[in-house]
Design a protein around this motif. Structure first.
Motif, short mmCIF file in Angstrom:
data_model
loop_
_atom_site.label_atom_id
_atom_site.label_comp_id
_atom_site.label_asym_id
_atom_site.label_seq_id
_atom_site.Cartn_x
_atom_site.Cartn_y
_atom_site.Cartn_z
N ALA A 256 -8.59 18.34 -15.84
CA ALA A 256 -8.18 19.14 -14.68
C ALA A 256 -6.66 19.18 -14.56
CB ALA A 256 -8.80 18.58 -13.41
N VAL A 257 -6.00 18.06 -14.78
CA VAL A 257 -4.54 18.03 -14.71
C VAL A 257 -3.93 18.88 -15.81
CG1 VAL A 257 -2.53 16.52 -14.97
CG2 VAL A 257 -4.45 15.80 -13.55
N VAL A 258 -4.48 18.78 -17.02
CA VAL A 258 -3.99 19.60 -18.14
C VAL A 258 -4.20 21.08 -17.83
CG1 VAL A 258 -4.40 20.18 -20.57
CG2 VAL A 258 -4.22 17.80 -19.88
N ALA A 259 -5.36 21.42 -17.26
CA ALA A 259 -5.65 22.82 -16.93
C ALA A 259 -4.67 23.35 -15.89
CB ALA A 259 -7.08 22.96 -16.43
N LEU A 260 -4.26 22.52 -14.95
CA LEU A 260 -3.30 22.95 -13.94
C LEU A 260 -1.89 23.08 -14.52
CD1 LEU A 260 -4.43 20.90 -10.83
CD2 LEU A 260 -4.57 23.38 -11.14
N LEU A 261 -1.54 22.18 -15.40
CA LEU A 261 -0.20 22.20 -15.97
C LEU A 261 -0.03 23.33 -16.99
CD1 LEU A 261 0.50 18.38 -16.42
CD2 LEU A 261 1.37 19.92 -14.65
N TRP A 262 -1.05 23.56 -17.80
CA TRP A 262 -1.00 24.59 -18.84
C TRP A 262 -2.01 25.68 -18.53
CZ3 TRP A 262 -1.48 20.19 -22.88
CH2 TRP A 262 -0.25 19.56 -23.02
N SER A 263 -1.85 26.35 -17.40
CA SER A 263 -2.86 27.30 -16.94
C SER A 263 -3.01 28.50 -17.87
CB SER A 263 -2.54 27.76 -15.53
OG SER A 263 -1.27 28.38 -15.48
N HIS A 264 -1.91 28.99 -18.44
CA HIS A 264 -2.00 30.16 -19.33
C HIS A 264 -2.82 29.83 -20.58
CE1 HIS A 264 -1.01 33.93 -21.14
NE2 HIS A 264 -0.52 33.32 -22.20
#
Length: 67
Positions: free
Chosen positions: A8-16
């Motif tokens: 979830a944190v990775v998805a928020l940080l690297w949303s594109h």
């Protein structure tokens, strides 16, 4: 649980990049599912709904390729 939080944190940080990966995954799924629908339509050839299954399979492949 820990891996889900990290994801979830990775998805928020690297949303594109996450959105691109999800679109590719959904596109591949749509193609595979549509091919299986076409195979199933061939198996039930002559029964009610077989023509609809063929059309739906072709539409799904087109959508998968667009994605």
């Amino acid at each position: 649980g820990t891996l889900a939080i990290i994801a979830a944190v990775v998805a928020l940080l690297w949303s594109h990049q996450t959105m691109t990966a999800l679109v590719v995954i959904v596109g591949i799924y749509a193609i595979v599912d549509s091919v299986m629908t076409l195979i199933n339509a061939q198996a039930v050839h002559g029964m009610a709904g077989a023509r609809f299954m063929r059309v739906w399979g072709i539409i799904g492949i087109i959508v998968g390729l667009i994605l």
